[in-house]
Design an enzyme around this catalytic site. Structure first.
Site, PDB file in Angstrom:
ATOM      1  N   GLU A  64      10.555 -33.653  -0.208  1.00 39.47           N
ATOM      2  CA  GLU A  64      11.019 -34.375  -1.392  1.00 39.47           C
ATOM      3  C   GLU A  64      11.305 -35.810  -0.942  1.00 39.47           C
ATOM      4  OE1 GLU A  64      14.244 -32.206  -3.134  1.00 39.47           O
ATOM      5  OE2 GLU A  64      12.962 -30.523  -3.701  1.00 39.47           O
ATOM      6  N   GLU A  86       0.824  -1.206   0.000  1.00 40.17           N
ATOM      7  CA  GLU A  86       0.000   0.000   0.000  1.00 40.17           C
ATOM      8  C   GLU A  86       0.860   1.258   0.000  1.00 40.17           C
ATOM      9  OE1 GLU A  86      -2.105  -2.900   2.878  1.00 40.17           O
ATOM     10  OE2 GLU A  86      -0.126  -2.630   1.996  1.00 40.17           O
TER      11      GLU A  86
END
Length: 397
Positions: free
Chosen positions: A302, A57
């Site tokens: 993994e 912002e």
């Protein structure tokens, strides 16, 4: 607002594109993009680039300057309303004279929430729920950890078309294509930690580090986490290389050798005695809870066949899974498959999953799934709105 205009949707899509630039850069903060619109013209854009840096912002309002007065501001996440490393975004919005704020999903964090209410009380017109589903999916890591204290869990694995992850002789590099492996590095770059089991560490000796591509520079390396119940791994493995950056964390059984623990800690590695789960295994849920307590919002697993069984069957913890199938066959009864373990005895016990996407990465088939119970989808989005005590626009759809 129940119905959004075409322009409003397009502006939020641009905010989402900007937010995604923060992949791998902003943790533990969420990824946020901002677009300032005056009339039909975009007069300022911004995105959060990392902890301690201006929020999206503030960056967009600075780019817009005086043109922000009377303008509309589009954000994928509700503006924050607290003092942290930077000031409240609500104050910057009010001071800039913004007329209307459109955001996708609320901030469920007790520390930063309340921005929409503060803006409305200051006379700013506020509308939430624009592209809520898409805005929710961008920050799954942040939302799950904020709501549960648990990291979001991604699993990635590859196999041949007949489900073999290696030959009967143990050769596994490389089953997947370069395109699939590059995608894996992209995921590595965005998570807080990468987890493997002892067998994978011994056989593959991976670095567990994301390799940058193009001109992108990694701002930090994820934690390298290995499950080594009895501390049998050699400290000379690549994952123990300090030059890679980022810490190496070893989880072991509570009764692991104190001498081995001391040897690893003397070298600067972290050793955590985890909860036992069956013979010579660790509780993956206990591991994730510990990582969540340490502030990690996301992990990539993994796995070899044993760890895949632990995470998908024995202790279902996976929120999102990527399976790559290479166009070929390996065969062999002794060749390892995707998932090991004892398996389930009855079809009624099957672990269901929702197929989110079917695609290709190079020659490989890429299947993206959300296992049942995984965080995400409409249920997860509703939980975020509920935590913020706001009505969810997806209810009833």
């Amino acid at each position: 607002m129940g119905i959004w205009t075409k322009n409003q949707v397009e502006h939020m899509k641009e905010a989402l594109q900007l937010a995604r630039r923060g992949w791998g850069l902003v943790s533990p903060n969420p990824m946020v993009g901002a677009v300032v619109v005056k009339g039909r013209r975009v007069v300022g854009t911004g995105w959060h680039t990392g902890p301690g840096q201006p929020h999206a912002e503030a960056a967009a309002l600075q780019a817009a300057g005086r043109k922000a007065k009377g303008a509309d501001l589009y954000l994928n996440l509700e503006p924050c309303h607290h003092y942290g490393r930077t000031g409240p975004c609500t104050e910057a919005i009010i001071q800039a004279g913004v007329a209307r704020v459109f955001f996708g999903v609320p901030d469920p964090s007790p520390l930063a929430s309340g921005g929409a209410k503060a803006l409305a009380e200051a006379g700013v017109e506020v509308h939430g729920g624009l592209l809520a589903s898409e805005c929710f999916e961008v920050n799954l890591f942040f939302f799950k950890w904020t709501l549960t204290g648990q990291p979001f869990v991604i699993l990635k694995t590859a196999a041949s078309l007949d489900g073999k992850t290696a030959t009967s002789a143990g050769e596994s590099r490389w089953i997947s294509s370069k395109a699939a492996r590059n995608f894996g590095h992209h995921i590595r770059a965005g998570v807080d930690a990468i987890i493997i089991g002892r067998n994978t560490a011994e056989k593959d000796n991976p670095e567990l580090s994301p390799r940058p591509w193009g001109r992108r520079k990694m701002h930090r390396q994820p934690w390298r986490v290995v499950l080594d119940p009895t501390l049998k791994l050699s400290p000379e493995l690549k994952l123990f290389d300090f030059s890679l950056g980022g810490p190496t964390v070893v989880f072991c059984e509570p009764n692991a050798s104190p001498a081995k623990i001391e040897k690893l800690t003397r070298r600067g590695h972290q050793v955590i005695a985890g909860l036992s789960f069956g013979p010579r295994l660790l509780s993956i849920r206990g591991v994730l809870e510990e990582l969540g307590r340490r502030g990690l919002q996301s992990v990539l697993i993994e796995p070899g066949a044993t760890l895949a069984s632990s995470t998908l069957i024995d202790e279902p913890v996976v929120d999102l899974a990527h399976f790559f199938l290479a166009p070929g066959f390996l065969g062999g009864i002794k060749a390892p498959g995707l998932i090991g373990g004892a398996g389930l005895g009855q079809l009624s016990q099957i672990r269901p999953a929702e197929i989110l996407k079917l695609g290709r990465k190079g020659p490989d088939i890429h299947i993206t799934v959300r296992p049942q119970g995984g965080f995400g989808g409409q249920g997860g989005c509703e939980a975020v709105f509920k935590a913020a005590a706001l009505p969810c626009p997806l209810v009833g759809e």
